[in-house]
Motif scaffolding. Structure first.
Motif, PDB file in Angstrom:
ATOM      1  N   GLU A 223      -6.868  14.749  -7.032  1.00  0.00           N
ATOM      2  CA  GLU A 223      -6.183  14.120  -7.872  1.00  0.00           C
ATOM      3  C   GLU A 223      -5.503  14.698  -8.532  1.00  0.00           C
TER       4      GLU A 223
ATOM      5  N   MET B  14       0.833  -1.746  -0.003  1.00  0.00           N
ATOM      6  CA  MET B  14      -0.077   0.255  -0.079  1.00  0.00           C
ATOM      7  C   MET B  14       0.346   1.620   0.494  1.00  0.00           C
TER       8      MET B  14
ATOM      9  N   VAL C 242      -3.626   9.918 -10.116  1.00  0.00           N
ATOM     10  CA  VAL C 242      -3.633   9.491  -9.059  1.00  0.00           C
ATOM     11  C   VAL C 242      -4.747  10.483  -7.774  1.00  0.00           C
ATOM     12  N   GLU C 243      -5.737   8.879  -6.832  1.00  0.00           N
ATOM     13  CA  GLU C 243      -5.450  10.258  -6.525  1.00  0.00           C
ATOM     14  C   GLU C 243      -5.906   9.746  -5.126  1.00  0.00           C
ATOM     15  N   VAL C 244      -5.860  11.078  -3.978  1.00  0.00           N
ATOM     16  CA  VAL C 244      -4.805  10.992  -2.337  1.00  0.00           C
ATOM     17  C   VAL C 244      -5.437  12.036  -1.771  1.00  0.00           C
TER      18      VAL C 244
ATOM     19  N   ASP D 163      -1.713   9.283   4.354  1.00  0.00           N
ATOM     20  CA  ASP D 163      -2.980   9.175   3.208  1.00  0.00           C
ATOM     21  C   ASP D 163      -2.069   8.484   2.258  1.00  0.00           C
ATOM     22  N   VAL D 164      -2.969   7.156   1.741  1.00  0.00           N
ATOM     23  CA  VAL D 164      -2.910   5.824   0.489  1.00  0.00           C
ATOM     24  C   VAL D 164      -3.183   7.106  -0.283  1.00  0.00           C
TER      25      VAL D 164
ATOM     26  N   THR E  93      -5.164   5.566 -10.547  1.00  0.00           N
ATOM     27  CA  THR E  93      -6.209   4.769 -11.681  1.00  0.00           C
ATOM     28  C   THR E  93      -5.826   4.878 -12.840  1.00  0.00           C
TER      29      THR E  93
ATOM     30  N   THR F 186       1.875   5.033   0.428  1.00  0.00           N
ATOM     31  CA  THR F 186       1.198   6.369   1.404  1.00  0.00           C
ATOM     32  C   THR F 186       2.095   7.707   1.052  1.00  0.00           C
TER      33      THR F 186
ATOM     34  N   THR G  16      -4.086   5.563  -4.211  1.00  0.00           N
ATOM     35  CA  THR G  16      -4.894   5.106  -5.533  1.00  0.00           C
ATOM     36  C   THR G  16      -4.491   5.457  -6.671  1.00  0.00           C
TER      37      THR G  16
END
Length: 275
Positions: free
Chosen positions: A203, A1, A197-199, A263-264, A268, A3, A266
């Motif tokens: 975005e 994961m 990427v979303e964080v 925060d992670v 996309t 972060t 993600t």
């Protein structure tokens, strides 16, 4: 994961970074990032390329952006009540003209004394409408190009391993002056492959690789150029197609919002490296 493990903004381009636990991501990047610029008498920007001592100037900007404090060892502090109404003047970065708002004589004198050369300080105007290049359109203040610079710890670990093979000491992350440092990607240079990427609430969209310059040879804690590294080692395995060497990636802000350390991320959308 993956972060976020470090967030840093640089209120005055070329000066020291300020670590953050939480930040607002605006359309132009982390709030207040590169919103001030040091220029010479002709309006040409100063950076650590020519003035490595800028690394020792520590800026602090109030949350509302209305007050800027600059500190340097042996020089005390100077406090600027930020002026957004003064006449605009032309400033220049990399041969491109922009507009800036001069912040007055007191801070100009302080900077001139600290750096040993004539300086003025300007602030990006509210009507600044710069459009940055790369795969994802965006804007930024006085950053070199795109608004957000992302580097992973895995990328730095590989660089330091390669440097160790040359008997060169490891380098800290601050040599690269990133905004966002990511941990949790097992492979180095994954940031090259991220396209969206979303964080946190934000975005980001990929714009380009970060092609490195001689600022990476400046010790950020000493304010002096420290030799050929990391450019010498990067030249052995990170040559960019368009010239130079690449380390880290640049991103535009697609959706503003809040983000924090921890925060992670993600991802996309992925794409091939441009290296």
């Amino acid at each position: 994961m993956a972060t976020v493990v470090e967030l840093t903004h640089y209120p005055v381009k070329g000066c020291a970074g300020v670590p953050l636990d939480d930040a607002l991501m605006t359309p132009a990047g982390l709030a207040h990032d590169r919103s001030f610029l040091v220029v010479d008498d002709e309006g040409v920007f100063r950076t650590q390329r020519r003035d490595p001592g800028m690394a020792l100037i520590r800026p602090y900007v109030s949350a509302d952006g209305e007050r800027l404090t600059l500190r340097a060892e042996g020089a005390g502090d100077v406090v600027v009540d930020v002026d957004l109404t003064a006449p605009r003047r032309t400033v220049e970065m990399f041969g491109t003209p922009y507009r800036g708002i001069d912040q007055g004589g007191a801070v100009a004198d302080w900077l001139s004394t600290v750096l040993g050369a004539a300086c003025r300080l300007v602030r990006v105007p509210p009507e600044h409408d710069r459009v940055t290049d790369g795969q994802t359109p965006g804007t930024s203040g006085y950053a070199d190009s795109s608004a957000v610079h992302v580097v992973s710890r895995a990328s730095l670990d590989l660089l330091n391993a390669r440097m160790a093979e040359r008997d060169a000491p490891p380098l800290p992350m601050d040599r690269f002056r990133p905004n966002v440092v990511v941990d949790g990607w097992d492979e180095p240079h994954v940031e090259d492959l991220v396209r969206r990427v979303e964080v946190g609430d934000t975005e980001l969209g990929y714009t380009k690789l970060a092609v490195r310059c001689v600022v990476t040879t400046v010790g950020q804690r000493e304010g002096t150029k420290a030799g050929p590294e990391p450019l010498r080692t990067l030249a052995g395995y990170r040559r960019a197609t368009g010239g130079g060497v690449a380390f880290g990636s640049k991103f535009a802000v697609v959706r503003p919002g809040k983000l924090s350390v921890g925060d992670v991320l993600t991802v996309t959308d992925w794409g091939p490296t441009e290296l």
